[in-house]
Motif scaffolding. Sequence first.
Motif, PDB file in Angstrom:
ATOM      1  N   LEU A 219      41.058  12.194 112.630  1.00 48.35           N
ATOM      2  CA  LEU A 219      40.212  11.459 113.409  1.00 48.35           C
ATOM      3  C   LEU A 219      40.765  10.256 114.141  1.00 48.35           C
ATOM      4  O   LEU A 219      40.349  10.245 115.491  1.00 48.35           O
ATOM      5  CB  LEU A 219      39.231  10.688 112.289  1.00 48.35           C
ATOM      6  CG  LEU A 219      38.235  11.383 111.834  1.00 48.35           C
ATOM      7  CD1 LEU A 219      37.325  10.494 110.683  1.00 48.35           C
ATOM      8  CD2 LEU A 219      37.224  12.206 112.608  1.00 48.35           C
ATOM      9  N   LYS A 220      41.903   9.921 114.023  1.00 49.20           N
ATOM     10  CA  LYS A 220      42.625   8.985 114.840  1.00 49.20           C
ATOM     11  C   LYS A 220      43.189   9.624 115.999  1.00 49.20           C
ATOM     12  O   LYS A 220      42.993   9.246 117.366  1.00 49.20           O
ATOM     13  CB  LYS A 220      43.939   8.451 114.056  1.00 49.20           C
ATOM     14  CG  LYS A 220      43.822   7.256 113.075  1.00 49.20           C
ATOM     15  CD  LYS A 220      44.967   6.721 112.560  1.00 49.20           C
ATOM     16  CE  LYS A 220      44.699   5.702 111.672  1.00 49.20           C
ATOM     17  NZ  LYS A 220      44.589   4.227 112.395  1.00 49.20           N
ATOM     18  N   SER A 221      43.775  10.750 115.892  1.00 50.83           N
ATOM     19  CA  SER A 221      44.159  11.597 116.841  1.00 50.83           C
ATOM     20  C   SER A 221      43.000  12.076 117.992  1.00 50.83           C
ATOM     21  O   SER A 221      43.045  12.058 119.190  1.00 50.83           O
ATOM     22  CB  SER A 221      45.027  12.784 116.409  1.00 50.83           C
ATOM     23  OG  SER A 221      46.207  12.329 115.602  1.00 50.83           O
ATOM     24  N   SER A 222      41.926  12.401 117.416  1.00 54.89           N
ATOM     25  CA  SER A 222      40.823  12.876 118.049  1.00 54.89           C
ATOM     26  C   SER A 222      40.043  11.777 118.821  1.00 54.89           C
ATOM     27  O   SER A 222      39.494  12.097 120.042  1.00 54.89           O
ATOM     28  CB  SER A 222      39.702  13.698 116.972  1.00 54.89           C
ATOM     29  OG  SER A 222      40.532  14.749 116.564  1.00 54.89           O
ATOM     30  N   VAL A 223      39.763  10.930 118.182  1.00 57.09           N
ATOM     31  CA  VAL A 223      38.829   9.762 118.809  1.00 57.09           C
ATOM     32  C   VAL A 223      39.683   8.961 119.874  1.00 57.09           C
ATOM     33  O   VAL A 223      39.203   8.715 121.270  1.00 57.09           O
ATOM     34  CB  VAL A 223      38.221   8.705 117.768  1.00 57.09           C
ATOM     35  CG1 VAL A 223      37.569   7.633 118.426  1.00 57.09           C
ATOM     36  CG2 VAL A 223      37.483   9.584 116.915  1.00 57.09           C
ATOM     37  N   GLY A 224      40.888   8.553 119.358  1.00 53.52           N
ATOM     38  CA  GLY A 224      41.746   7.662 120.348  1.00 53.52           C
ATOM     39  C   GLY A 224      41.209   6.430 120.777  1.00 53.52           C
ATOM     40  O   GLY A 224      41.284   5.918 121.902  1.00 53.52           O
ATOM     41  N   ARG A 225      40.595   5.765 119.919  1.00 51.30           N
ATOM     42  CA  ARG A 225      39.997   4.466 120.125  1.00 51.30           C
ATOM     43  C   ARG A 225      41.090   3.315 120.185  1.00 51.30           C
ATOM     44  O   ARG A 225      42.055   3.292 119.573  1.00 51.30           O
ATOM     45  CB  ARG A 225      38.990   4.077 118.948  1.00 51.30           C
ATOM     46  CG  ARG A 225      38.086   2.478 119.471  1.00 51.30           C
ATOM     47  CD  ARG A 225      37.214   2.334 118.503  1.00 51.30           C
ATOM     48  NE  ARG A 225      36.253   1.425 118.943  1.00 51.30           N
ATOM     49  CZ  ARG A 225      35.450   0.806 118.062  1.00 51.30           C
ATOM     50  NH1 ARG A 225      35.404   0.998 116.801  1.00 51.30           N
ATOM     51  NH2 ARG A 225      34.460  -0.298 118.600  1.00 51.30           N
ATOM     52  N   LEU A 226      40.824   2.446 121.216  1.00 55.69           N
ATOM     53  CA  LEU A 226      41.887   1.255 121.658  1.00 55.69           C
ATOM     54  C   LEU A 226      41.754   0.450 120.312  1.00 55.69           C
ATOM     55  O   LEU A 226      40.663  -0.211 120.005  1.00 55.69           O
ATOM     56  CB  LEU A 226      41.662   0.650 123.128  1.00 55.69           C
ATOM     57  CG  LEU A 226      41.609   1.646 124.032  1.00 55.69           C
ATOM     58  CD1 LEU A 226      41.643   0.932 125.484  1.00 55.69           C
ATOM     59  CD2 LEU A 226      42.984   2.318 124.219  1.00 55.69           C
TER      60      LEU A 226
ATOM     61  N   GLY B 290      48.665   2.115 119.784  1.00 63.88           N
ATOM     62  CA  GLY B 290      47.335   1.141 120.185  1.00 63.88           C
ATOM     63  C   GLY B 290      46.055   1.671 120.413  1.00 63.88           C
ATOM     64  O   GLY B 290      45.050   1.478 120.679  1.00 63.88           O
ATOM     65  N   ARG B 291      46.180   3.353 120.685  1.00 64.21           N
ATOM     66  CA  ARG B 291      45.069   4.157 121.111  1.00 64.21           C
ATOM     67  C   ARG B 291      44.630   4.843 119.587  1.00 64.21           C
ATOM     68  O   ARG B 291      44.008   6.033 119.868  1.00 64.21           O
ATOM     69  CB  ARG B 291      45.347   5.046 122.123  1.00 64.21           C
ATOM     70  CG  ARG B 291      46.005   4.602 123.164  1.00 64.21           C
ATOM     71  CD  ARG B 291      46.168   5.568 124.447  1.00 64.21           C
ATOM     72  NE  ARG B 291      44.953   6.411 124.560  1.00 64.21           N
ATOM     73  CZ  ARG B 291      43.939   6.272 125.468  1.00 64.21           C
ATOM     74  NH1 ARG B 291      44.102   5.017 126.239  1.00 64.21           N
ATOM     75  NH2 ARG B 291      42.799   6.821 125.499  1.00 64.21           N
ATOM     76  N   ARG B 292      45.142   4.448 118.293  1.00 59.80           N
ATOM     77  CA  ARG B 292      44.813   4.924 117.304  1.00 59.80           C
ATOM     78  C   ARG B 292      43.995   3.959 116.408  1.00 59.80           C
ATOM     79  O   ARG B 292      44.271   4.017 115.105  1.00 59.80           O
ATOM     80  CB  ARG B 292      45.771   5.516 116.528  1.00 59.80           C
ATOM     81  CG  ARG B 292      46.742   6.705 117.409  1.00 59.80           C
ATOM     82  CD  ARG B 292      48.117   7.057 116.889  1.00 59.80           C
ATOM     83  NE  ARG B 292      48.220   7.338 115.458  1.00 59.80           N
ATOM     84  CZ  ARG B 292      47.797   8.513 114.825  1.00 59.80           C
ATOM     85  NH1 ARG B 292      47.648   9.674 115.522  1.00 59.80           N
ATOM     86  NH2 ARG B 292      48.057   8.685 113.614  1.00 59.80           N
TER      87      ARG B 292
END
Length: 212
Positions: free
Chosen positions: A37-44, A71-73
């Motif tokens: 999910l971290k790699s797919s969403v990429g939320r700041l 910072g994008r995970r």
Amino acid sequence: MVTGAAGSYRGSLMEVHHGFLAIWSGRGLTRLITEFLKSSVGRLRPDFLARCRWDPAVQACTGNADTILNGRRSFPSGHSSAIFASMTFMSLLFAGKTAAWCYGVSPPHASFRASKLARFSLTLLPFFCAAWVAISRVEDYRHHKEDVIVGSLIGISVSTVCYLMFWPNPFNPRHFTQQRLGRPRLLYTDDDNASRDANFELTRHEDELESV
């Protein structure tokens, strides 16, 4: 590890084996889902600007590349999912050993387990520890509150499923008989027959043929 210590104290290799399988399968599956999910969403992350070190002159981030990438995970929180996966297992294990969540079971007298409040409080301690870690991620501006909530739910859900694969339901009274109190699930045996006397002896193949 709690499960290893408990199994060693009782001299049960099965408890040690099932305990390690349950907690590490829960931790592993939780990590897999969280990283995906971290790699797919990429939320700041909330502190992304501090990591980026934006330079108006060059119109680009000048911070460390790995720090910026991390910072994008933000979604979901890895710390929250990991700590809740571990602490949920411990809470379920304590409940399975003490019948704290099964109020129809009469606890043994003159022992720590005789106090319902003490047993119930013991099972809640791991959740308080996990909640403190999860809240600290928001306080330190490492995650948004949604990241922490979803990460916590992932850890709780996965750990519960993995626990029930190897240990009996802590809410079911029939798993707290004198013979089965705190015992792990027999994976390759029907639970309804598991409480029967399992005494047997080996015989020669010729003897079995003669008895047919």
